[in-house]
Design a protein around this motif. Sequence first.
Motif, PDB file in Angstrom:
ATOM      1  N   VAL A  61      28.022 -13.064  26.951  1.00 47.03           N
ATOM      2  CA  VAL A  61      27.855 -13.137  28.398  1.00 47.03           C
ATOM      3  C   VAL A  61      29.190 -13.464  29.043  1.00 47.03           C
ATOM      4  CG1 VAL A  61      27.179 -15.586  28.358  1.00 47.03           C
ATOM      5  CG2 VAL A  61      26.536 -14.150  30.308  1.00 47.03           C
ATOM      6  N   ARG A  62      29.476 -12.813  30.161  1.00 45.91           N
ATOM      7  CA  ARG A  62      30.640 -13.139  30.974  1.00 45.91           C
ATOM      8  C   ARG A  62      30.292 -12.844  32.428  1.00 45.91           C
ATOM      9  NH1 ARG A  62      34.387  -8.503  31.598  1.00 45.91           N
ATOM     10  NH2 ARG A  62      33.354  -6.640  30.785  1.00 45.91           N
ATOM     11  N   VAL A  63      31.117 -13.337  33.332  1.00 51.01           N
ATOM     12  CA  VAL A  63      30.887 -13.150  34.765  1.00 51.01           C
ATOM     13  C   VAL A  63      32.125 -12.491  35.357  1.00 51.01           C
ATOM     14  CG1 VAL A  63      30.341 -14.256  36.952  1.00 51.01           C
ATOM     15  CG2 VAL A  63      29.368 -15.162  34.828  1.00 51.01           C
ATOM     16  N   LEU A  64      31.921 -11.383  36.083  1.00 55.64           N
ATOM     17  CA  LEU A  64      33.019 -10.641  36.679  1.00 55.64           C
ATOM     18  C   LEU A  64      33.460 -11.300  37.983  1.00 55.64           C
ATOM     19  CD1 LEU A  64      31.696  -7.011  36.066  1.00 55.64           C
ATOM     20  CD2 LEU A  64      33.199  -8.407  34.621  1.00 55.64           C
ATOM     21  N   PRO A  65      34.636 -10.943  38.493  1.00 52.81           N
ATOM     22  CA  PRO A  65      35.130 -11.589  39.721  1.00 52.81           C
ATOM     23  C   PRO A  65      34.213 -11.452  40.922  1.00 52.81           C
ATOM     24  CG  PRO A  65      36.929 -10.459  38.609  1.00 52.81           C
ATOM     25  CD  PRO A  65      35.674 -10.077  37.876  1.00 52.81           C
TER      26      PRO A  65
ATOM     27  N   GLU B 232      33.644 -11.837  23.062  1.00 55.34           N
ATOM     28  CA  GLU B 232      32.898 -12.469  24.113  1.00 55.34           C
ATOM     29  C   GLU B 232      31.944 -13.517  23.565  1.00 55.34           C
ATOM     30  OE1 GLU B 232      33.328  -8.191  26.015  1.00 55.34           O
ATOM     31  OE2 GLU B 232      32.178  -8.788  24.272  1.00 55.34           O
ATOM     32  N   PHE B 233      31.013 -13.935  24.404  1.00 54.42           N
ATOM     33  CA  PHE B 233      30.179 -15.062  24.035  1.00 54.42           C
ATOM     34  C   PHE B 233      28.878 -14.635  23.352  1.00 54.42           C
ATOM     35  CE2 PHE B 233      32.997 -17.560  26.294  1.00 54.42           C
ATOM     36  CZ  PHE B 233      33.180 -17.075  27.565  1.00 54.42           C
ATOM     37  N   ALA B 234      28.348 -15.520  22.460  1.00 60.53           N
ATOM     38  CA  ALA B 234      27.055 -15.266  21.844  1.00 60.53           C
ATOM     39  C   ALA B 234      26.300 -16.577  21.728  1.00 60.53           C
ATOM     40  CB  ALA B 234      27.225 -14.656  20.472  1.00 60.53           C
TER      41      ALA B 234
ATOM     42  N   SER C  82      25.598 -21.351  22.090  1.00 65.08           N
ATOM     43  CA  SER C  82      26.910 -21.295  21.436  1.00 65.08           C
ATOM     44  C   SER C  82      28.028 -21.141  22.445  1.00 65.08           C
ATOM     45  CB  SER C  82      26.969 -20.157  20.413  1.00 65.08           C
ATOM     46  OG  SER C  82      26.797 -18.910  21.035  1.00 65.08           O
ATOM     47  N   THR C  83      27.813 -20.348  23.489  1.00 66.93           N
ATOM     48  CA  THR C  83      28.801 -20.211  24.553  1.00 66.93           C
ATOM     49  C   THR C  83      28.082 -19.974  25.863  1.00 66.93           C
ATOM     50  OG1 THR C  83      29.044 -17.859  24.036  1.00 66.93           O
ATOM     51  CG2 THR C  83      30.681 -19.330  23.106  1.00 66.93           C
ATOM     52  N   VAL C  84      28.836 -20.107  26.937  1.00 69.59           N
ATOM     53  CA  VAL C  84      28.234 -20.054  28.266  1.00 69.59           C
ATOM     54  C   VAL C  84      29.301 -19.633  29.252  1.00 69.59           C
ATOM     55  CG1 VAL C  84      28.690 -22.520  28.580  1.00 69.59           C
ATOM     56  CG2 VAL C  84      26.948 -21.416  29.992  1.00 69.59           C
ATOM     57  N   ALA C  85      28.918 -18.940  30.319  1.00 71.15           N
ATOM     58  CA  ALA C  85      29.841 -18.540  31.380  1.00 71.15           C
ATOM     59  C   ALA C  85      29.447 -19.237  32.671  1.00 71.15           C
ATOM     60  CB  ALA C  85      29.831 -17.014  31.552  1.00 71.15           C
ATOM     61  N   ALA C  86      30.292 -19.137  33.693  1.00 73.89           N
ATOM     62  CA  ALA C  86      30.025 -19.775  34.983  1.00 73.89           C
ATOM     63  C   ALA C  86      29.920 -18.723  36.069  1.00 73.89           C
ATOM     64  CB  ALA C  86      31.130 -20.773  35.323  1.00 73.89           C
ATOM     65  N   ALA C  87      28.805 -18.727  36.797  1.00 77.27           N
ATOM     66  CA  ALA C  87      28.624 -17.881  37.969  1.00 77.27           C
ATOM     67  C   ALA C  87      28.720 -18.751  39.216  1.00 77.27           C
ATOM     68  CB  ALA C  87      27.275 -17.165  37.905  1.00 77.27           C
TER      69      ALA C  87
ATOM     70  N   ASP D 288      31.024 -11.803  40.820  1.00 73.49           N
ATOM     71  CA  ASP D 288      29.846 -12.590  40.456  1.00 73.49           C
ATOM     72  C   ASP D 288      28.775 -11.764  39.747  1.00 73.49           C
ATOM     73  OD1 ASP D 288      28.737 -15.209  40.334  1.00 73.49           O
ATOM     74  OD2 ASP D 288      27.302 -14.680  41.913  1.00 73.49           O
ATOM     75  N   THR D 289      29.106 -10.574  39.283  1.00 71.82           N
ATOM     76  CA  THR D 289      28.183  -9.807  38.452  1.00 71.82           C
ATOM     77  C   THR D 289      28.158 -10.398  37.047  1.00 71.82           C
ATOM     78  OG1 THR D 289      28.578  -7.776  39.687  1.00 71.82           O
ATOM     79  CG2 THR D 289      27.714  -7.536  37.456  1.00 71.82           C
ATOM     80  N   ILE D 290      26.966 -10.612  36.510  1.00 76.99           N
ATOM     81  CA  ILE D 290      26.815 -11.119  35.152  1.00 76.99           C
ATOM     82  C   ILE D 290      26.721  -9.930  34.199  1.00 76.99           C
ATOM     83  CG2 ILE D 290      25.355 -12.445  33.580  1.00 76.99           C
ATOM     84  CD1 ILE D 290      24.416 -14.082  35.975  1.00 76.99           C
ATOM     85  N   VAL D 291      27.494  -9.985  33.112  1.00 78.10           N
ATOM     86  CA  VAL D 291      27.478  -8.931  32.108  1.00 78.10           C
ATOM     87  C   VAL D 291      27.031  -9.532  30.780  1.00 78.10           C
ATOM     88  CG1 VAL D 291      28.796  -7.157  30.897  1.00 78.10           C
ATOM     89  CG2 VAL D 291      29.365  -7.728  33.263  1.00 78.10           C
ATOM     90  N   VAL D 292      25.935  -9.010  30.245  1.00 79.55           N
ATOM     91  CA  VAL D 292      25.450  -9.413  28.927  1.00 79.55           C
ATOM     92  C   VAL D 292      25.587  -8.205  28.012  1.00 79.55           C
ATOM     93  CG1 VAL D 292      23.473 -10.192  27.571  1.00 79.55           C
ATOM     94  CG2 VAL D 292      23.862 -11.129  29.858  1.00 79.55           C
ATOM     95  N   THR D 293      26.320  -8.366  26.919  1.00 89.06           N
ATOM     96  CA  THR D 293      26.587  -7.268  25.995  1.00 89.06           C
ATOM     97  C   THR D 293      26.048  -7.615  24.624  1.00 89.06           C
ATOM     98  OG1 THR D 293      28.612  -6.733  27.199  1.00 89.06           O
ATOM     99  CG2 THR D 293      28.367  -5.783  25.012  1.00 89.06           C
ATOM    100  N   GLY D 294      25.331  -6.673  24.034  1.00 86.67           N
ATOM    101  CA  GLY D 294      24.787  -6.866  22.698  1.00 86.67           C
ATOM    102  C   GLY D 294      24.544  -5.539  22.033  1.00 86.67           C
ATOM    103  N   PRO D 295      24.008  -5.549  20.818  1.00 90.64           N
ATOM    104  CA  PRO D 295      23.763  -4.290  20.107  1.00 90.64           C
ATOM    105  C   PRO D 295      22.838  -3.344  20.858  1.00 90.64           C
ATOM    106  CG  PRO D 295      23.607  -6.154  18.607  1.00 90.64           C
ATOM    107  CD  PRO D 295      23.707  -6.728  19.986  1.00 90.64           C
ATOM    108  N   ALA D 296      21.976  -3.864  21.719  1.00 87.56           N
ATOM    109  CA  ALA D 296      21.043  -3.010  22.453  1.00 87.56           C
ATOM    110  C   ALA D 296      21.650  -2.401  23.706  1.00 87.56           C
ATOM    111  CB  ALA D 296      19.786  -3.803  22.827  1.00 87.56           C
TER     112      ALA D 296
END
Length: 418
Positions: free
Chosen positions: A386-390, A12-14, A340-345, A392-400
């Motif tokens: 970061v990514r956006v689900l169908p 995914e994006f970082a 570095s990367t970006v998603a679209a909502a 329109d929920t935004i999901v941010v994933t990281g070590p935390a």
Amino acid sequence: MRETDLDDVFAEFAARIAPTFRPPGVADAARRVHQRRRRRRGLLAGVAALFLAGPGGAYAMAGRDDAPTPPAPEPSASPDGRFVERAVAVPGVPGALRRLEFVDARHGWALFDTCDQGDDQASSDCQRDLARTEDAGVTWWRTALPAAADGPNLTGSPYVLPLDGQRATVVTGKRYLVTVDGGASFTDHPLSAPPEVISLAVGSDSGYLLRCPEDLVISGTACPGQRLVRVDGTPIRAQPPLTSRSDGHNQLVEGGDGRLWVTTREGDRLTVSVSDDQASTWRGLPPVAGAARLLVSPDGRDAWLVDSSDPGFDATAPKRLWKLVGDRWQEQPGLPDDTSTVAAANGGVLPVTSAYGGGGYWFDKRYVDEPALGGTVRSGDGDASVRVLPDDTIVVTGPAGTFLGTGSGVDRSWTRHY
């Protein structure tokens, strides 16, 4: 909206936005993120190529007992009161949480195992379990995996590839373990014979995907002769223009309005072709020099081009951004220099994250921080995404942990799952 570019399925994006201040070391940190992501992609590229190259298959169902409903853990507010925290707790499931994937705001899948992460999961006594939620992570149900899920994982880290709240695939060892009934039963498939549900998971919402020739033995990511196909075998009336390689230059996106978007790249020029009639006809948009990636909002109303989906090149330079207005790409004020990367909502919002932790939104031609994220998405070494689900929920994933942002626009409620 689901995009079929494999780099976005497995890596995914970082990135982070810092619009007015450029801290020292941005370039070095961005390059470290880039190197980590490339190593992770290398583990998954072979498996990804196999199921894109292979045909879909039929499978039989085997009965399994339903697991008892676990008690619901109480959500707790974070110390600063800016988001809700929920532990992914499943009674009777040993091991650590390895993968957490949401398919919408309420439905998600979690993969646990007892393997020693320090030895590349080569231990022969690893135990793995799968769990799912239907209420945004308030409660989780164990869905016991077949015995084939346990033991060493020879293809890299195991992962779960969900399609929806009922259908998901666990890739472990040299097997695909597939459920289409919420974990009540599983079927077992070798990597050389992926079932149709996997193609559906990496395909667009209507079942389109870019596929290599089925008889081609793939090494790495190169794939001459890639074509647009339908998972159900329906013939494609008109093929879009495609380059001869699947190394990231060809990208397929389908928006919620049903339009199909395909990119092709020649040199430094990216061209987008769009179909308004389910691949019956295609029209080409003007090529854009310097653009590298297409973003489309879940509802399909907004389309963007960005100049890089990974850190690299000049990692301290502001990232260029174009928006589709009519049938022309109009350049916008650039994304901040450490993006570095970006998603679209939906609604013209571009959520972003950073190699430094935290995140926010590019909206109305400027960047704003999201206080609920701050520096909390990152702890220790690791990159956020970061990514956006169908929906329109935004999901941010990281070590935390995994942060879900529900709502609309920049007005979001955030929940941390860990």
